[in-house]
Design a protein around this motif. Sequence first.
Motif, PDB file in Angstrom:
ATOM      1  N   UNK A  12     -41.701  28.856   2.371  1.00 41.05           N
ATOM      2  CA  UNK A  12     -43.111  28.492   2.460  1.00 41.05           C
ATOM      3  C   UNK A  12     -43.732  29.155   3.677  1.00 41.05           C
ATOM      4  N   UNK A  13     -43.992  30.431   3.535  1.00 35.93           N
ATOM      5  CA  UNK A  13     -44.544  31.238   4.616  1.00 35.93           C
ATOM      6  C   UNK A  13     -45.786  31.915   4.113  1.00 35.93           C
ATOM      7  N   UNK A  14     -46.733  32.215   4.981  1.00 40.02           N
ATOM      8  CA  UNK A  14     -47.948  32.881   4.523  1.00 40.02           C
ATOM      9  C   UNK A  14     -48.502  33.780   5.600  1.00 40.02           C
ATOM     10  N   UNK A  15     -49.260  34.781   5.165  1.00 45.28           N
ATOM     11  CA  UNK A  15     -50.006  35.666   6.040  1.00 45.28           C
ATOM     12  C   UNK A  15     -51.420  35.735   5.516  1.00 45.28           C
ATOM     13  N   UNK A  16     -52.364  36.044   6.383  1.00 43.41           N
ATOM     14  CA  UNK A  16     -53.734  36.228   5.949  1.00 43.41           C
ATOM     15  C   UNK A  16     -53.961  37.697   5.694  1.00 43.41           C
ATOM     16  N   UNK A  17     -54.429  38.034   4.500  1.00 42.75           N
ATOM     17  CA  UNK A  17     -54.662  39.429   4.137  1.00 42.75           C
ATOM     18  C   UNK A  17     -56.136  39.661   3.885  1.00 42.75           C
ATOM     19  N   UNK A  18     -56.639  40.783   4.366  1.00 37.69           N
ATOM     20  CA  UNK A  18     -58.020  41.157   4.148  1.00 37.69           C
ATOM     21  C   UNK A  18     -58.037  42.339   3.203  1.00 37.69           C
ATOM     22  N   UNK A  19     -58.798  42.237   2.113  1.00 40.25           N
ATOM     23  CA  UNK A  19     -58.814  43.311   1.132  1.00 40.25           C
ATOM     24  C   UNK A  19     -59.499  44.540   1.677  1.00 40.25           C
ATOM     25  N   UNK A  20     -59.055  45.716   1.216  1.00 42.10           N
ATOM     26  CA  UNK A  20     -59.648  46.980   1.623  1.00 42.10           C
ATOM     27  C   UNK A  20     -59.542  47.947   0.471  1.00 42.10           C
ATOM     28  N   UNK A  21     -60.485  48.815   0.282  1.00 39.44           N
ATOM     29  CA  UNK A  21     -60.426  49.756  -0.828  1.00 39.44           C
ATOM     30  C   UNK A  21     -59.290  50.748  -0.668  1.00 39.44           C
ATOM     31  N   UNK A  22     -58.752  51.187  -1.811  1.00 38.91           N
ATOM     32  CA  UNK A  22     -57.617  52.106  -1.793  1.00 38.91           C
ATOM     33  C   UNK A  22     -57.980  53.417  -1.114  1.00 38.91           C
ATOM     34  N   UNK A  23     -59.214  53.827  -1.208  1.00 37.91           N
ATOM     35  CA  UNK A  23     -59.611  55.123  -0.681  1.00 37.91           C
ATOM     36  C   UNK A  23     -60.065  55.068   0.771  1.00 37.91           C
ATOM     37  N   UNK A  24     -59.804  53.955   1.441  1.00 36.04           N
ATOM     38  CA  UNK A  24     -60.344  53.782   2.790  1.00 36.04           C
ATOM     39  C   UNK A  24     -59.757  54.768   3.798  1.00 36.04           C
ATOM     40  N   UNK A  25     -58.477  55.105   3.652  1.00 35.16           N
ATOM     41  CA  UNK A  25     -57.824  55.974   4.629  1.00 35.16           C
ATOM     42  C   UNK A  25     -56.982  57.020   3.923  1.00 35.16           C
ATOM     43  N   UNK A  97     -45.834  30.457  -1.517  1.00 35.90           N
ATOM     44  CA  UNK A  97     -46.747  31.036  -0.530  1.00 35.90           C
ATOM     45  C   UNK A  97     -46.244  32.341   0.068  1.00 35.90           C
ATOM     46  N   UNK A  98     -45.413  33.073  -0.674  1.00 39.03           N
ATOM     47  CA  UNK A  98     -45.013  34.394  -0.198  1.00 39.03           C
ATOM     48  C   UNK A  98     -46.228  35.323  -0.266  1.00 39.03           C
ATOM     49  N   UNK A  99     -46.510  36.063   0.816  1.00 33.69           N
ATOM     50  CA  UNK A  99     -47.743  36.860   0.883  1.00 33.69           C
ATOM     51  C   UNK A  99     -47.629  38.206   0.180  1.00 33.69           C
ATOM     52  N   UNK A 100     -47.437  38.183  -1.134  1.00 34.13           N
ATOM     53  CA  UNK A 100     -47.272  39.429  -1.887  1.00 34.13           C
ATOM     54  C   UNK A 100     -48.260  39.487  -3.045  1.00 34.13           C
ATOM     55  N   UNK A 101     -48.513  40.714  -3.469  1.00 35.16           N
ATOM     56  CA  UNK A 101     -49.300  40.969  -4.671  1.00 35.16           C
ATOM     57  C   UNK A 101     -48.493  41.902  -5.573  1.00 35.16           C
ATOM     58  N   UNK A 102     -48.499  41.640  -6.864  1.00 37.52           N
ATOM     59  CA  UNK A 102     -47.878  42.535  -7.833  1.00 37.52           C
ATOM     60  C   UNK A 102     -48.792  43.741  -8.013  1.00 37.52           C
TER      61      UNK A 102
END
Length: 382
Positions: A12-25, A97-102
């Motif tokens: 039961x661990x979590x991180x805060x993630x902020x979305x960003x566009x794929x083309x940002x960098x 609450x694992x901080x992952x996305x498929x």
Amino acid sequence: MKKKSFTNTLLALSLVAVSAPVTAHRVSAAENVSVAIISFSPYAPWYIVKAKGLAKNINLDVKIIEGITEKNAAITSGQVQCMNNTMDSMVLARAGDLPVKVVAFSDMSYGLDKMVVTKDINSVEDFKGKKFGADYGFLNHMWMLLTLKRAGIDVKELQHAVMLPQESAAAFASGGIDIDVNYDPFASQSLKRDGAKIFKSSLTDRTWERGLISDAIACNQAWLAEKPAVAKELLRAWFEAVNWWKENPEEGDAIVAAGLSWPVADVKLNQYGAIMLNINQNLGALGLEGGKPLCESLPAEAPRAPADVKGWGSLFNGPDCVAGYAESTWDLFSETYFVAGVSQKKVKSNEAFDTSLLSALAADGLAAKYSSNKWIGRLGPQ
């Protein structure tokens, strides 16, 4: 579908993630990226990425981490950025609450998983009062739960012997259980029992129409937000490697076998029961423009399931074969594990997927470039 399995203990661990566009960098300097897999050949195109230097400006490290708990801890801590695992395990990870996305689907079981039964079992109704072996909260457990759900049978009418795959095969062979829900090579061991037979496999059961036994690639969501261009290049290299392997199966098998320290014959056995998904089939799984799901784009060389076998559309109040199945399958998994007490909360599919990388690769024309649909398993086990 895995070579090994471990009981799912979630962190039961979590991180805060902020979305960003794929083309940002853009990827400028070489990035250190680690991916975690288990000893399982459909997870191992990463070794082809390394051997062929396919990931531009990325120093790729492939870590074999067999335990799910250890793998989850590694991705939470930042020790690894991405991992391969079964889709139902991803559901449990998000519920914990694992901080992952498929971000993509790697492969689909296509005969590797089997239910081996005693000679007196001829229908699902015959499962009542029997003892089945399967790990707890693992894809073979899910497969049995869904089989019973479709047949209207309460799981309480069976006895579940919680076992690792190798233990389940041994218990079945010795007469300790009646049904072994397993995958090769363990399922093949169970067939040595007198009178044992394959009740169904993931091929004949048409689980591939709805992705009920499938594997996915997931990444730390904070890393995805921070390094979108690196993540895109990593996934691009994966699909290039898969495409190359389909066109060069013998050399690819040798690279994968060396990476896993396996005999080539074991790679052939695994790949004989699995289909590696290309970008187009991923787009189809997620209902994205231009894609076709696997059930509409099977490799020409792959065997076909019996036409009269019932599919799984009834559990979704829809057809058996449909584009965009991934979200509804995720929600079915979440509901099923919650009702069975395997997970403590439901996680909706809209929290599960990050389709930005696949969409970006498709926009770059890579769905057409990496379009091979050959079946690596056409070489057959040896």
